[in-house]
Design an enzyme around this catalytic site. Structure first.
Site, short mmCIF file in Angstrom:
data_model
loop_
_atom_site.label_atom_id
_atom_site.label_comp_id
_atom_site.label_asym_id
_atom_site.label_seq_id
_atom_site.Cartn_x
_atom_site.Cartn_y
_atom_site.Cartn_z
N CYS A 170 0.83 -1.21 0.00
CA CYS A 170 0.00 0.00 0.00
C CYS A 170 0.86 1.26 0.00
CB CYS A 170 -0.92 0.01 1.21
SG CYS A 170 -2.08 -1.36 1.28
N THR A 171 1.92 1.25 0.78
CA THR A 171 2.80 2.42 0.85
C THR A 171 3.44 2.68 -0.51
OG1 THR A 171 3.22 2.02 3.20
CG2 THR A 171 4.81 3.41 2.02
#
Length: 222
Positions: free
Chosen positions: A44-45
């Site tokens: 996600c990052t």
């Protein structure tokens, strides 16, 4: 679950940039909503950092960007510092909102939940959903990735380019098409109409003898 061509729900949500009414926030722009399983997670990052670096491309195409993760606004604000660090961007203001959806209400409404991925409380997390919405508020594309597979945002930009091109001209983009490459005339267009679009369109010869593969240079639409 929203189907292609349907009006996208006009939901209300809280974000780190304040509350939004989705249709009002979108205005007359195209929009992309993409969901994430959890804050402070590796894939996600990398994804939010990639979108951060691609913001000039989305802005050039007139596309507003909004993300969703099943965490609190306070969590989002702390996570944003990691996202900016990974993207190596030091701007103080983060350019797009991240929706708070701890209760999974919006994720459930939009069919985003991945039953194969659960959090520490045994609750399903959101999959990596992508929704592209046009200025008429209709959903024009949806992609659903499992939580463990990161998205290709170059492909998402390519799709937006295709959607906007085919919105303006009676053409279709062939397999692996990229911007400025040749396109196909839609089968519903007669040869006479095709000549009006391009005098020297090329018809690809096929064993069937049918003349449905008609190729022209990409029209300029910007």
């Amino acid at each position: 679950m929203v189907l292609l061509g349907e009006i996208f729900p006009n939901f209300v949500a809280e974000t780190q940039m304040g509350p939004i009414h989705f249709h009002d926030w979108l205005g007359d722009s195209w929009g992309i909503l993409f969901s994430h399983p959890n804050d402070f997670t590796p894939v996600c990052t990398t994804e939010l950092a990639r979108v951060l670096k691609l913001m000039p491309e989305f802005e050039k195409l007139g596309v507003k960007v909004i993300a969703l993760s099943c965490n609190s606004i306070d969590s989002h604000r702390k996570w944003i510092e990691d996202i900016k660090a990974y993207a190596e961007i030091t701007d103080e203001e983060f350019p797009y909102p991240i929706i708070e959806d701890e209760a999974r209400k919006l994720a459930t409404l939009l069919g985003m939940l991945d039953p194969a991925e659960i959090d520490s409380h045994g609750i399903p997390m959101t999959a990596r959903a992508v929704f592209i919405i046009d200025p008429a508020k209709k959903m024009r594309l949806s992609i659903l990735y499992p939580a463990t597979t990161g998205r290709n945002f170059d492909e998402i930009l390519r799709v937006i380019e295709s959607l906007q091109l085919t919105e303006n001209y009676k053409v279709a983009t062939p397999v692996d098409w990229k911007v400025r490459e040749h396109v196909m005339i839609q089968p519903t267009v007669s040869d006479d109409e095709a000549r009006m679009m391009c005098n020297d369109f090329k018809t690809v010869p096929l064993p069937s003898g049918k003349t449905y593969l008609r190729v022209i240079p990409q029209p300029l639409y910007k």
